[in-house]
Design a protein around this motif. Sequence first.
Motif, mmCIF file in Angstrom:
data_model
loop_
_atom_site.group_PDB
_atom_site.id
_atom_site.type_symbol
_atom_site.label_atom_id
_atom_site.label_comp_id
_atom_site.label_asym_id
_atom_site.label_seq_id
_atom_site.Cartn_x
_atom_site.Cartn_y
_atom_site.Cartn_z
ATOM 1 N N THR A 172 28.737 39.194 26.438
ATOM 2 C CA THR A 172 30.242 38.835 26.911
ATOM 3 C C THR A 172 30.310 39.695 28.101
ATOM 4 O OG1 THR A 172 31.189 40.131 25.361
ATOM 5 C CG2 THR A 172 30.901 38.028 24.593
ATOM 6 N N SER A 173 30.161 40.863 28.004
ATOM 7 C CA SER A 173 30.384 41.862 29.004
ATOM 8 C C SER A 173 30.077 41.434 30.418
ATOM 9 C CB SER A 173 29.837 43.153 28.862
ATOM 10 O OG SER A 173 30.341 44.456 29.687
ATOM 11 N N ILE A 174 28.524 41.175 30.614
ATOM 12 C CA ILE A 174 28.092 40.689 31.959
ATOM 13 C C ILE A 174 28.716 39.445 32.421
ATOM 14 C CG2 ILE A 174 25.918 39.702 31.007
ATOM 15 C CD1 ILE A 174 26.622 41.587 34.186
ATOM 16 N N PHE A 175 28.915 38.394 31.316
ATOM 17 C CA PHE A 175 29.690 37.117 31.716
ATOM 18 C C PHE A 175 30.623 37.461 32.307
ATOM 19 C CE2 PHE A 175 32.209 33.540 30.398
ATOM 20 C CZ PHE A 175 31.571 32.532 30.681
ATOM 21 N N PHE A 176 31.696 38.423 31.677
ATOM 22 C CA PHE A 176 33.026 38.076 32.210
ATOM 23 C C PHE A 176 33.186 39.283 33.557
ATOM 24 C CE2 PHE A 176 34.281 36.806 28.157
ATOM 25 C CZ PHE A 176 35.312 35.687 28.598
ATOM 26 N N THR A 177 32.013 40.051 33.506
ATOM 27 C CA THR A 177 31.757 40.953 34.982
ATOM 28 C C THR A 177 31.575 39.929 36.186
ATOM 29 O OG1 THR A 177 30.922 42.885 33.845
ATOM 30 C CG2 THR A 177 30.526 42.685 36.213
ATOM 31 N N VAL A 178 30.786 38.906 35.718
ATOM 32 C CA VAL A 178 30.562 37.852 36.943
ATOM 33 C C VAL A 178 31.685 36.849 37.235
ATOM 34 C CG1 VAL A 178 29.267 35.689 37.574
ATOM 35 C CG2 VAL A 178 27.942 37.715 36.458
ATOM 36 N N GLY A 179 32.477 36.658 36.015
ATOM 37 C CA GLY A 179 33.616 35.986 35.997
ATOM 38 C C GLY A 179 34.885 36.613 36.748
ATOM 39 N N ASN A 180 35.111 37.885 36.487
ATOM 40 C CA ASN A 180 35.956 38.647 37.126
ATOM 41 C C ASN A 180 36.142 38.910 38.590
ATOM 42 O OD1 ASN A 180 37.818 38.523 34.723
ATOM 43 N ND2 ASN A 180 36.672 40.463 33.762
ATOM 44 N N ILE A 181 34.664 39.221 38.936
ATOM 45 C CA ILE A 181 34.522 39.442 40.355
ATOM 46 C C ILE A 181 34.813 38.146 41.396
ATOM 47 C CG2 ILE A 181 32.414 39.734 42.160
ATOM 48 C CD1 ILE A 181 31.145 41.684 39.866
ATOM 49 N N ILE A 182 34.245 37.075 40.596
ATOM 50 C CA ILE A 182 34.533 35.724 41.367
ATOM 51 C C ILE A 182 35.909 35.145 41.409
ATOM 52 C CG2 ILE A 182 34.249 33.230 41.380
ATOM 53 C CD1 ILE A 182 31.386 33.999 40.066
ATOM 54 N N LYS A 183 36.887 35.318 40.366
ATOM 55 C CA LYS A 183 38.146 35.225 40.016
ATOM 56 C C LYS A 183 39.024 35.854 41.027
ATOM 57 C CE LYS A 183 40.192 36.998 35.765
ATOM 58 N NZ LYS A 183 40.560 36.428 34.637
ATOM 59 N N ALA A 184 38.653 37.101 41.288
ATOM 60 C CA ALA A 184 39.586 38.174 41.994
ATOM 61 C C ALA A 184 40.003 37.561 43.227
ATOM 62 C CB ALA A 184 38.805 39.428 42.091
ATOM 63 N N VAL A 185 39.329 36.823 44.020
ATOM 64 C CA VAL A 185 39.400 36.199 45.342
ATOM 65 C C VAL A 185 40.420 35.069 45.238
ATOM 66 C CG1 VAL A 185 38.706 35.000 47.251
ATOM 67 C CG2 VAL A 185 37.066 36.822 46.453
ATOM 68 N N PRO A 186 40.332 34.061 44.361
ATOM 69 C CA PRO A 186 41.508 33.276 44.216
ATOM 70 C C PRO A 186 42.698 33.701 43.545
ATOM 71 C CG PRO A 186 39.601 32.854 42.626
ATOM 72 C CD PRO A 186 39.092 33.677 43.466
ATOM 73 N N TRP A 187 42.517 34.783 42.674
ATOM 74 C CA TRP A 187 43.832 35.335 42.096
ATOM 75 C C TRP A 187 44.696 36.156 43.143
ATOM 76 C CZ3 TRP A 187 47.651 35.394 39.181
ATOM 77 C CH2 TRP A 187 47.543 34.740 37.722
ATOM 78 N N LEU A 188 43.780 36.947 44.015
ATOM 79 C CA LEU A 188 44.739 37.708 45.088
ATOM 80 C C LEU A 188 45.210 36.863 46.238
ATOM 81 C CD1 LEU A 188 42.138 41.026 45.332
ATOM 82 C CD2 LEU A 188 44.459 40.526 44.142
ATOM 83 N N ALA A 189 44.637 35.710 46.268
ATOM 84 C CA ALA A 189 45.264 34.564 47.058
ATOM 85 C C ALA A 189 46.538 34.089 46.561
ATOM 86 C CB ALA A 189 44.343 33.314 47.521
ATOM 87 N N ILE A 190 46.428 33.732 45.151
ATOM 88 C CA ILE A 190 47.806 32.929 44.637
ATOM 89 C C ILE A 190 48.945 34.206 44.388
ATOM 90 C CG2 ILE A 190 48.571 32.616 42.224
ATOM 91 C CD1 ILE A 190 45.765 31.387 41.780
ATOM 92 N N ALA A 191 48.373 35.646 44.208
ATOM 93 C CA ALA A 191 49.446 36.667 43.987
ATOM 94 C C ALA A 191 49.057 37.912 44.708
ATOM 95 C CB ALA A 191 49.436 36.999 42.408
ATOM 96 N N PRO A 192 49.152 37.772 46.044
ATOM 97 C CA PRO A 192 48.809 38.874 46.826
ATOM 98 C C PRO A 192 49.492 40.040 46.379
ATOM 99 C CG PRO A 192 49.211 37.214 48.331
ATOM 100 C CD PRO A 192 49.809 36.618 46.899
ATOM 101 N N PRO A 193 49.130 41.388 45.948
ATOM 102 C CA PRO A 193 49.843 42.272 45.411
ATOM 103 C C PRO A 193 50.655 43.181 46.247
ATOM 104 C CG PRO A 193 47.499 42.534 44.820
ATOM 105 C CD PRO A 193 47.524 41.412 45.758
#
Length: 252
Positions: A172-193
């Motif tokens: 589960t750890s490596i699965f979500f490591t991959v997922g969180n790296i990928i989703k960081a780009v669209p999330w930062l596009a949706i909600a630029p900090p």
Amino acid sequence: MELTVTTILISFAGVFLICFMKGAFGGGFAIIGIPLLSLVMDPVTAGGLLAPLFIAMDLYGLRYWKPSTWSKPDLLLLVPGLVAGIGTGYLLFQMLDHRAIAILMAIITLVFVRLWFLRGGTVVVQPRSSPKAVAAGVASGITTMVAHSGGPPLAMYLLPLGLSTQVYAGTTSIFFTVGNIIKAVPWLAIAPPARNVWILMAICLPAIPAGVRLGWRLHASLDQRQLYKACYGLLVLTAAKLLWDGVSGYWH
């Protein structure tokens, strides 16, 4: 979002709790810490705050969840589905009602847990299934993108396999490591900090090693049956949170 003492303390506590869950269970239960963040910021701001922090948490967590703890045959099926699911989730986030998605995921999760209770709380080991793995990866990608809750679909696939505590948590750890790296780009596009959010991220960084380390100590004290009971219990909490988010969203 104002950078008050209350905001800082609650955000730090929320990040610490998420890191603790990562250390104890490998990943997938980030939603447990999100109610704390929701006290001081809206969900979209919380998503922008957490997206980079998730990567830091995951990379630190890999010092505990090394490749020897990964179930590689399952990851080969799960990860492609995860990538497709995140892309789908990004589109759904902008097109569809995520409250309905949260409610549907909550109901499915509660049905899954109920079946486990009806079996007396025992794990009936099932063989691997390629279609189930791909479906779990896609569903996890969608829900992690729209609700930071990719844990239930993955758990529904992995728990019936009867993996050891370390292999379950490591996978589960490596699965979500991959997922969180990928989703960081669209999330930062949706909600630029905003500037205050970046400052808050920096303040929360020390919570990562402390939380993961403490969670790891808990994990080391659990046997397989205890870990699985804890995971099923956390699935109930996750489903309750999703159900509340979905239903209460229609009231506002």
